[in-house]
Scaffold this motif. Sequence first.
Motif, PDB file in Angstrom:
ATOM      1  N   ARG A   1       0.859  -1.183   0.000  1.00 18.72           N
ATOM      2  CA  ARG A   1       0.000   0.000   0.000  1.00 18.72           C
ATOM      3  C   ARG A   1       0.892   1.229   0.000  1.00 18.72           C
ATOM      4  NH1 ARG A   1      -5.880  -0.063   1.064  1.00 18.72           N
ATOM      5  NH2 ARG A   1      -6.409  -2.239   1.441  1.00 18.72           N
ATOM      6  N   VAL A   2       0.606   2.160  -0.875  1.00 16.44           N
ATOM      7  CA  VAL A   2       1.337   3.420  -0.925  1.00 16.44           C
ATOM      8  C   VAL A   2       0.491   4.472  -0.222  1.00 16.44           C
ATOM      9  CG1 VAL A   2       2.380   5.172  -2.391  1.00 16.44           C
ATOM     10  CG2 VAL A   2       2.441   2.769  -3.089  1.00 16.44           C
ATOM     11  N   PRO A   3       0.921   4.982   0.932  1.00 20.29           N
ATOM     12  CA  PRO A   3       0.113   5.960   1.655  1.00 20.29           C
ATOM     13  C   PRO A   3       0.089   7.296   0.936  1.00 20.29           C
ATOM     14  CG  PRO A   3       2.248   5.768   2.683  1.00 20.29           C
ATOM     15  CD  PRO A   3       2.206   4.720   1.608  1.00 20.29           C
TER      16      PRO A   3
ATOM     17  N   ARG B   1       3.609  -2.755 -10.977  1.00 14.23           N
ATOM     18  CA  ARG B   1       2.360  -2.628 -11.711  1.00 14.23           C
ATOM     19  C   ARG B   1       1.213  -2.376 -10.751  1.00 14.23           C
ATOM     20  NH1 ARG B   1      -0.815  -7.182 -11.560  1.00 14.23           N
ATOM     21  NH2 ARG B   1      -1.940  -6.497 -13.399  1.00 14.23           N
ATOM     22  N   VAL B   2       0.204  -1.670 -11.240  1.00 13.08           N
ATOM     23  CA  VAL B   2      -1.022  -1.445 -10.472  1.00 13.08           C
ATOM     24  C   VAL B   2      -1.933  -2.641 -10.701  1.00 13.08           C
ATOM     25  CG1 VAL B   2      -3.055   0.026 -10.211  1.00 13.08           C
ATOM     26  CG2 VAL B   2      -0.813   1.054 -10.650  1.00 13.08           C
ATOM     27  N   PRO B   3      -2.276  -3.405  -9.658  1.00 14.45           N
ATOM     28  CA  PRO B   3      -3.031  -4.645  -9.874  1.00 14.45           C
ATOM     29  C   PRO B   3      -4.464  -4.434 -10.323  1.00 14.45           C
ATOM     30  CG  PRO B   3      -2.676  -4.254  -7.528  1.00 14.45           C
ATOM     31  CD  PRO B   3      -1.857  -3.249  -8.252  1.00 14.45           C
ATOM     32  N   VAL B   4      -5.122  -3.381  -9.826  1.00 19.23           N
ATOM     33  CA  VAL B   4      -6.505  -3.097 -10.216  1.00 19.23           C
ATOM     34  C   VAL B   4      -6.624  -1.602 -10.499  1.00 19.23           C
ATOM     35  CG1 VAL B   4      -8.932  -3.096  -9.495  1.00 19.23           C
ATOM     36  CG2 VAL B   4      -7.439  -4.994  -8.856  1.00 19.23           C
ATOM     37  N   GLN B   5      -6.764  -1.251 -11.767  1.00 22.81           N
ATOM     38  CA  GLN B   5      -6.852   0.152 -12.145  1.00 22.81           C
ATOM     39  C   GLN B   5      -8.190   0.768 -11.751  1.00 22.81           C
ATOM     40  OE1 GLN B   5      -4.642   2.186 -13.443  1.00 22.81           O
ATOM     41  NE2 GLN B   5      -3.017   0.864 -14.227  1.00 22.81           N
TER      42      GLN B   5
ATOM     43  N   LEU C   1     -10.455   2.113  -1.778  1.00 22.61           N
ATOM     44  CA  LEU C   1      -9.172   2.481  -1.186  1.00 22.61           C
ATOM     45  C   LEU C   1      -8.065   1.567  -1.693  1.00 22.61           C
ATOM     46  CD1 LEU C   1      -7.871   4.453   0.812  1.00 22.61           C
ATOM     47  CD2 LEU C   1      -8.278   2.767   2.617  1.00 22.61           C
ATOM     48  N   ALA C   2      -8.364   0.276  -1.784  1.00 24.96           N
ATOM     49  CA  ALA C   2      -7.364  -0.668  -2.291  1.00 24.96           C
ATOM     50  C   ALA C   2      -6.992  -0.355  -3.730  1.00 24.96           C
ATOM     51  CB  ALA C   2      -7.890  -2.095  -2.174  1.00 24.96           C
ATOM     52  N   ALA C   3      -7.979  -0.002  -4.550  1.00 30.07           N
ATOM     53  CA  ALA C   3      -7.700   0.335  -5.948  1.00 30.07           C
ATOM     54  C   ALA C   3      -6.843   1.591  -6.049  1.00 30.07           C
ATOM     55  CB  ALA C   3      -9.008   0.526  -6.707  1.00 30.07           C
ATOM     56  N   ASP C   4      -6.993   2.500  -5.094  1.00 32.61           N
ATOM     57  CA  ASP C   4      -6.221   3.746  -5.103  1.00 32.61           C
ATOM     58  C   ASP C   4      -4.800   3.577  -4.581  1.00 32.61           C
ATOM     59  OD1 ASP C   4      -8.298   5.192  -6.151  1.00 32.61           O
ATOM     60  OD2 ASP C   4      -8.890   6.142  -4.261  1.00 32.61           O
ATOM     61  N   GLU C   5      -4.577   2.613  -3.676  1.00 33.21           N
ATOM     62  CA  GLU C   5      -3.308   2.555  -2.953  1.00 33.21           C
ATOM     63  C   GLU C   5      -2.406   1.378  -3.305  1.00 33.21           C
ATOM     64  OE1 GLU C   5      -4.480   4.774   1.256  1.00 33.21           O
ATOM     65  OE2 GLU C   5      -4.186   2.606   1.228  1.00 33.21           O
TER      66      GLU C   5
ATOM     67  N   ARG D   1      -0.057   7.190  -5.472  1.00 31.17           N
ATOM     68  CA  ARG D   1       0.367   5.836  -5.837  1.00 31.17           C
ATOM     69  C   ARG D   1       0.905   5.807  -7.270  1.00 31.17           C
ATOM     70  NH1 ARG D   1      -3.178   1.817  -7.232  1.00 31.17           N
ATOM     71  NH2 ARG D   1      -3.877   3.407  -8.700  1.00 31.17           N
ATOM     72  N   ASP D   2       0.221   6.475  -8.165  1.00 30.87           N
ATOM     73  CA  ASP D   2       0.646   6.464  -9.556  1.00 30.87           C
ATOM     74  C   ASP D   2       1.967   7.205  -9.748  1.00 30.87           C
ATOM     75  OD1 ASP D   2      -1.548   4.984 -10.119  1.00 30.87           O
ATOM     76  OD2 ASP D   2      -2.663   6.575 -11.139  1.00 30.87           O
ATOM     77  N   ALA D   3       2.153   8.313  -9.039  1.00 32.95           N
ATOM     78  CA  ALA D   3       3.424   9.040  -9.111  1.00 32.95           C
ATOM     79  C   ALA D   3       4.553   8.185  -8.549  1.00 32.95           C
ATOM     80  CB  ALA D   3       3.317  10.352  -8.335  1.00 32.95           C
ATOM     81  N   PHE D   4       4.268   7.475  -7.478  1.00 37.28           N
ATOM     82  CA  PHE D   4       5.240   6.571  -6.873  1.00 37.28           C
ATOM     83  C   PHE D   4       5.637   5.482  -7.869  1.00 37.28           C
ATOM     84  CE2 PHE D   4       6.566   3.067  -4.121  1.00 37.28           C
ATOM     85  CZ  PHE D   4       7.261   3.696  -3.105  1.00 37.28           C
ATOM     86  N   ALA D   5       4.637   4.906  -8.541  1.00 31.54           N
ATOM     87  CA  ALA D   5       4.896   3.851  -9.522  1.00 31.54           C
ATOM     88  C   ALA D   5       5.748   4.368 -10.681  1.00 31.54           C
ATOM     89  CB  ALA D   5       3.576   3.289 -10.039  1.00 31.54           C
ATOM     90  N   ARG D   6       5.417   5.546 -11.171  1.00 28.72           N
ATOM     91  CA  ARG D   6       6.212   6.116 -12.283  1.00 28.72           C
ATOM     92  C   ARG D   6       7.665   6.320 -11.873  1.00 28.72           C
ATOM     93  NH1 ARG D   6       1.413   9.110 -13.098  1.00 28.72           N
ATOM     94  NH2 ARG D   6       2.265  10.874 -11.923  1.00 28.72           N
ATOM     95  N   ALA D   7       7.864   6.811 -10.665  1.00 29.17           N
ATOM     96  CA  ALA D   7       9.225   7.067 -10.189  1.00 29.17           C
ATOM     97  C   ALA D   7       9.999   5.759 -10.026  1.00 29.17           C
ATOM     98  CB  ALA D   7       9.177   7.826  -8.870  1.00 29.17           C
TER      99      ALA D   7
END
Length: 220
Positions: A135-137, A159-163, A183-187, A144-150
Amino acid sequence: MLRAAGVGVGDEVVVPAFGNVEVAEAVTLAGALAVFADVDPVTYCLDAVAVEDAVTSRTAAVVAVHRFGRSADMGRLHEVGQRHGLLVLQHGESEAPYDEVAQRRERAAYLDARLRGVRTPDGGDGHTYQQYVVRVPGNGRPDRDAFARALRVRGVACRVPVQTPLHRMPEFRRCVSLPQTELAADETLALPVDGSLTKRDMQRIVSACNALGGLLQPAL
């Protein structure tokens, strides 16, 4: 299986909205209506209390989905099914060979002990780590998406498991409150734990995550 059990037009089938569109599509193909219930925030599988709250006089079945290497609480779901006379089915993941599971668990333990700034998965109930989902707080999906890109810039294939939860998709849109699902989809973010990863690969994942973790602050 739904058709063989006589589930069809006029029936409702309780399913999770957190991914697995093929399950909701199967309900539709059987002629029934997919009704979405919330998930447990630890296992990401159907929550038995939420399932019972979703049951109506038209409910005929429940389809539990095992996620990321964690199993749904089938004992409690079967209890709900027995109370209401429902068919309870389960949709599993492909089972990996024992050696591969052992390697994933070893890499997951390495990450558990070293990651900072993200919430690591609960490893209970025989977790096989089909995916290592953290989970990305922060304040929601943009963080979360910015974290993934970085991370990807730093060479980490996350990868994001559920967009998008199913109840937000046009073909299954429902006006229903599923706070844990949303919340899970967002984090959530899946980090690599494949058996082919070397120690250097694992060190790079930890270094990249920990360098970014402090930049994301929980919502006030």
